[in-house]
Write a protein that holds these residues in place. Sequence first.
Motif, short mmCIF file in Angstrom:
data_model
loop_
_atom_site.label_atom_id
_atom_site.label_comp_id
_atom_site.label_asym_id
_atom_site.label_seq_id
_atom_site.Cartn_x
_atom_site.Cartn_y
_atom_site.Cartn_z
N GLY A 21 41.20 33.63 30.71
CA GLY A 21 40.97 33.89 32.13
C GLY A 21 42.08 33.33 33.00
N ALA A 22 42.59 32.15 32.65
CA ALA A 22 43.68 31.55 33.41
C ALA A 22 44.97 32.35 33.26
N LEU A 23 45.25 32.83 32.07
CA LEU A 23 46.45 33.66 31.87
C LEU A 23 46.36 34.96 32.68
N LEU B 4 36.87 46.19 38.98
CA LEU B 4 36.11 46.37 37.75
C LEU B 4 37.01 46.20 36.53
N ALA B 5 38.22 46.71 36.62
CA ALA B 5 39.17 46.56 35.52
C ALA B 5 39.47 45.08 35.27
N TYR B 6 39.68 44.32 36.34
CA TYR B 6 39.95 42.90 36.18
C TYR B 6 38.76 42.18 35.57
N ALA B 7 37.57 42.52 36.02
CA ALA B 7 36.36 41.86 35.51
C ALA B 7 36.15 42.18 34.03
N ALA C 211 38.87 35.35 42.52
CA ALA C 211 37.62 34.68 42.12
C ALA C 211 36.95 35.32 40.92
N ILE C 212 37.50 36.38 40.38
CA ILE C 212 36.79 37.14 39.36
C ILE C 212 37.19 36.77 37.92
N TYR C 213 38.42 36.34 37.71
CA TYR C 213 38.92 36.16 36.35
C TYR C 213 38.20 35.05 35.58
N ALA D 247 35.65 35.53 32.36
CA ALA D 247 36.08 35.03 31.07
C ALA D 247 35.07 34.03 30.52
N PHE D 248 34.51 33.21 31.40
CA PHE D 248 33.47 32.26 30.99
C PHE D 248 32.25 33.00 30.43
N PHE D 249 31.80 34.03 31.13
CA PHE D 249 30.65 34.80 30.66
C PHE D 249 30.96 35.50 29.34
N GLY D 250 32.17 35.98 29.18
CA GLY D 250 32.57 36.59 27.91
C GLY D 250 32.54 35.58 26.78
N GLY D 251 33.03 34.37 27.06
CA GLY D 251 32.98 33.32 26.06
C GLY D 251 31.56 32.92 25.71
N MET D 252 30.70 32.85 26.72
CA MET D 252 29.31 32.50 26.46
C MET D 252 28.59 33.59 25.66
#
Length: 134
Positions: A90-92, A61-64, A116-118, A122-127
């Motif tokens: 997300g890549a970093l 959850l912390a990573y997500a 598989a979570i990062y 990050a994509f959803f956060g950007g969206m």
Amino acid sequence: MFRSILSVLGGAAVGVFTISLVQFLSHQLYPLPTNSNPNDPQAMATFMTNAPVAALLLVLLAYALGAFFGGMVAARYATARPVLHALLVGALLLVAGIANLVQIPHPLWFTVISLAIYLPMAFFGGMMSMRRMP
């Protein structure tokens, strides 16, 4: 260009801070044994094999959340291509997560999910950040 770099670095900083905060709360619920040394890789490997599943789920959850909020911040302050900036965050964080997985052995299911979570979070956060509010 400078704003792009700052947005990615700021997003990564927010991501690391979020991960640290949630993991701190996780350690309050599931503390390390009093006789273990967190700097000893063998002791940490033993702890990780015997860690409760709920503790490992809190780490995931912390990573997500870290990737989500870091991607959101990077996309919010990027001048162009906000989702790309979020994915860079997300890549970093993924590279940092891989370094953590190499240093401390984790269960296989945890390793697969954490890798598989990062990027998706990050994509959803950007969206979500592209939905600009006035």
